[in-house]
Scaffold this motif. Sequence first.
Motif, mmCIF file in Angstrom:
data_model
loop_
_atom_site.group_PDB
_atom_site.id
_atom_site.type_symbol
_atom_site.label_atom_id
_atom_site.label_comp_id
_atom_site.label_asym_id
_atom_site.label_seq_id
_atom_site.Cartn_x
_atom_site.Cartn_y
_atom_site.Cartn_z
ATOM 1 N N THR A 1 0.816 -1.220 0.000
ATOM 2 C CA THR A 1 0.000 0.000 0.000
ATOM 3 C C THR A 1 0.840 1.256 0.000
ATOM 4 O O THR A 1 0.470 2.280 -0.577
ATOM 5 C CB THR A 1 -0.919 -0.012 1.238
ATOM 6 N N LEU A 2 2.049 1.168 0.650
ATOM 7 C CA LEU A 2 2.887 2.355 0.718
ATOM 8 C C LEU A 2 3.378 2.788 -0.653
ATOM 9 O O LEU A 2 3.562 3.980 -0.906
ATOM 10 C CB LEU A 2 4.074 2.099 1.640
ATOM 11 N N ASP A 3 3.609 1.803 -1.519
ATOM 12 C CA ASP A 3 4.073 2.157 -2.859
ATOM 13 C C ASP A 3 3.011 2.886 -3.654
ATOM 14 O O ASP A 3 3.311 3.576 -4.619
ATOM 15 C CB ASP A 3 4.509 0.897 -3.606
ATOM 16 N N GLN A 4 1.740 2.713 -3.280
ATOM 17 C CA GLN A 4 0.677 3.390 -4.022
ATOM 18 C C GLN A 4 0.637 4.889 -3.711
ATOM 19 O O GLN A 4 0.060 5.659 -4.458
ATOM 20 C CB GLN A 4 -0.675 2.768 -3.672
ATOM 21 N N PHE A 5 1.211 5.301 -2.547
ATOM 22 C CA PHE A 5 1.176 6.710 -2.139
ATOM 23 C C PHE A 5 2.600 7.242 -2.065
ATOM 24 O O PHE A 5 3.068 7.689 -1.029
ATOM 25 C CB PHE A 5 0.482 6.852 -0.780
ATOM 26 N N GLU A 6 3.296 7.165 -3.102
ATOM 27 C CA GLU A 6 4.667 7.644 -3.141
ATOM 28 C C GLU A 6 4.673 9.166 -3.122
ATOM 29 O O GLU A 6 3.941 9.822 -3.863
ATOM 30 C CB GLU A 6 5.360 7.120 -4.399
ATOM 31 N N LEU A 7 5.526 9.740 -2.245
ATOM 32 C CA LEU A 7 5.608 11.190 -2.106
ATOM 33 C C LEU A 7 6.349 11.795 -3.289
ATOM 34 O O LEU A 7 7.261 11.184 -3.839
ATOM 35 C CB LEU A 7 6.334 11.555 -0.809
ATOM 36 N N PRO A 8 5.995 13.006 -3.653
ATOM 37 C CA PRO A 8 6.722 13.695 -4.731
ATOM 38 C C PRO A 8 8.146 14.009 -4.298
ATOM 39 O O PRO A 8 8.454 14.065 -3.101
ATOM 40 C CB PRO A 8 5.890 14.958 -4.960
ATOM 41 N N PRO A 9 9.054 14.223 -5.229
ATOM 42 C CA PRO A 9 10.464 14.485 -4.878
ATOM 43 C C PRO A 9 10.644 15.706 -3.982
ATOM 44 O O PRO A 9 11.475 15.695 -3.073
ATOM 45 C CB PRO A 9 11.134 14.673 -6.239
ATOM 46 N N ALA A 10 9.896 16.777 -4.214
ATOM 47 C CA ALA A 10 10.040 17.978 -3.398
ATOM 48 C C ALA A 10 9.681 17.698 -1.943
ATOM 49 O O ALA A 10 10.343 18.157 -1.007
ATOM 50 C CB ALA A 10 9.175 19.105 -3.952
ATOM 51 N N ARG A 11 8.617 16.899 -1.763
ATOM 52 C CA ARG A 11 8.210 16.562 -0.391
ATOM 53 C C ARG A 11 9.259 15.678 0.274
ATOM 54 O O ARG A 11 9.533 15.819 1.473
ATOM 55 C CB ARG A 11 6.863 15.854 -0.442
ATOM 56 N N LYS A 12 9.824 14.754 -0.482
ATOM 57 C CA LYS A 12 10.870 13.891 0.067
ATOM 58 C C LYS A 12 12.089 14.705 0.500
ATOM 59 O O LYS A 12 12.660 14.465 1.565
ATOM 60 C CB LYS A 12 11.282 12.842 -0.967
ATOM 61 N N ASN A 13 12.491 15.665 -0.314
ATOM 62 C CA ASN A 13 13.640 16.499 0.030
ATOM 63 C C ASN A 13 13.377 17.325 1.294
ATOM 64 O O ASN A 13 14.257 17.493 2.142
ATOM 65 C CB ASN A 13 13.993 17.414 -1.136
ATOM 66 N N LYS A 14 12.153 17.818 1.426
ATOM 67 C CA LYS A 14 11.813 18.605 2.595
ATOM 68 C C LYS A 14 11.863 17.757 3.861
ATOM 69 O O LYS A 14 12.410 18.164 4.894
ATOM 70 C CB LYS A 14 10.438 19.232 2.425
ATOM 71 N N LEU A 15 11.310 16.555 3.816
ATOM 72 C CA LEU A 15 11.340 15.665 4.968
ATOM 73 C C LEU A 15 12.773 15.258 5.312
ATOM 74 O O LEU A 15 13.138 15.133 6.478
ATOM 75 C CB LEU A 15 10.479 14.424 4.710
ATOM 76 N N ALA A 16 13.588 15.047 4.281
ATOM 77 C CA ALA A 16 14.985 14.690 4.535
ATOM 78 C C ALA A 16 15.721 15.819 5.232
ATOM 79 O O ALA A 16 16.525 15.594 6.148
ATOM 80 C CB ALA A 16 15.666 14.331 3.209
ATOM 81 N N ARG A 17 15.456 17.064 4.812
ATOM 82 C CA ARG A 17 16.095 18.204 5.474
ATOM 83 C C ARG A 17 15.631 18.340 6.918
ATOM 84 O O ARG A 17 16.427 18.665 7.809
ATOM 85 C CB ARG A 17 15.807 19.485 4.689
ATOM 86 N N LEU A 18 14.350 18.078 7.171
ATOM 87 C CA LEU A 18 13.842 18.154 8.536
ATOM 88 C C LEU A 18 14.478 17.093 9.425
ATOM 89 O O LEU A 18 14.852 17.360 10.572
ATOM 90 C CB LEU A 18 12.320 18.013 8.544
ATOM 91 N N ARG A 19 14.618 15.875 8.897
ATOM 92 C CA ARG A 19 15.257 14.812 9.677
ATOM 93 C C ARG A 19 16.711 15.164 9.974
ATOM 94 O O ARG A 19 17.211 14.956 11.084
ATOM 95 C CB ARG A 19 15.171 13.490 8.924
ATOM 96 N N ALA A 20 17.408 15.696 8.984
ATOM 97 C CA ALA A 20 18.807 16.064 9.194
ATOM 98 C C ALA A 20 18.938 17.186 10.227
ATOM 99 O O ALA A 20 19.826 17.156 11.094
ATOM 100 C CB ALA A 20 19.433 16.487 7.858
ATOM 101 N N ALA A 21 18.041 18.181 10.164
ATOM 102 C CA ALA A 21 18.092 19.271 11.135
ATOM 103 C C ALA A 21 17.765 18.770 12.546
ATOM 104 O O ALA A 21 18.369 19.210 13.533
ATOM 105 C CB ALA A 21 17.112 20.375 10.731
ATOM 106 N N TRP A 22 16.836 17.827 12.647
ATOM 107 C CA TRP A 22 16.486 17.258 13.951
ATOM 108 C C TRP A 22 17.665 16.493 14.547
ATOM 109 O O TRP A 22 17.969 16.654 15.724
ATOM 110 C CB TRP A 22 15.274 16.353 13.788
ATOM 111 N N ARG A 23 18.331 15.683 13.744
ATOM 112 C CA ARG A 23 19.491 14.940 14.255
ATOM 113 C C ARG A 23 20.629 15.888 14.633
ATOM 114 O O ARG A 23 21.304 15.685 15.645
ATOM 115 C CB ARG A 23 19.961 13.939 13.202
ATOM 116 N N LYS A 24 20.838 16.913 13.836
ATOM 117 C CA LYS A 24 21.916 17.855 14.105
ATOM 118 C C LYS A 24 21.670 18.636 15.384
ATOM 119 O O LYS A 24 22.612 18.933 16.139
ATOM 120 C CB LYS A 24 22.071 18.807 12.922
#
Length: 255
Positions: free
Chosen positions: A16-39
């Motif tokens: 089911t997760l593959d059916q709701f794949e996030l757009p690239p822009a959203r993925k990049n934003k979430l990745a930046r948030l995760r990196a900022a949280w870890r930092k």
Amino acid sequence: MPSNRQMNGQPCPNNTLDQFELPPARKNKLARLRAAWRKSWQEGGFLYQRWEDVFQARHASWHEIATWIKAAALCAGGSLIVMMVDTAGDIASTTLKGLSAAPATGAGDGSGLWGTVDHPIRVFLADQAAHLSVAPAALYGFWQLTGLLGLIGGFLGNAGARIAWVLFGIGSLTMIWSAAPAGGRAAATGLAALMWALASIFALRGLTLRPIVHNHPPQYQFNPALHLHAAIPAAPTPAGDDFGDEPDNLHPLQR
């Protein structure tokens, strides 16, 4: 035969997760948030420093606590005080309204020791209430409430409650003297004074009229010392000096 992952020539999603794949822009934003949280949780990060401030505040004095913790504590304490004052005001207003709406009560028969003291107060308050827009029961209930709060607060050492207790006793004695029968006025007032004095043992517990003297050691220390200044004589003039017969172009070396 086509595989299960093929449907009409198109790949079939695995779950089911593959059916709701996030757009690239959203993925990049979430990745930046995760990196900022870890930092921020790494050593030297913002959240890491705040957590260290909270951890050190448990063993530090008020002057050593971080400023943002002091500000948060003061804001929380101020909000709590405002809520308590507002709640106390509502309770007091409700109590006074209930006393004002209370039905009139009988003046009692005045029998017994307590009746000798209580009956003149009821009579005095009933006579005064006839000229006021308040029920006699409300005045009598307020008088009882004042005495109860003064007794309990005075026992706990509150200065304002002790002042209220003293005024409560003086007012009670005045009302008894005014409303008691002429033949037994002095006895009723004296009996009320004795009851009030006995109750003051608890209400004025620990109160003393003796001045409190605090003996503190001096904050300075005087150490007399003798200073001797010895004058060193000047060096003697060498023999044969003709005082100024040196040439003008010769000057002593100066540092």
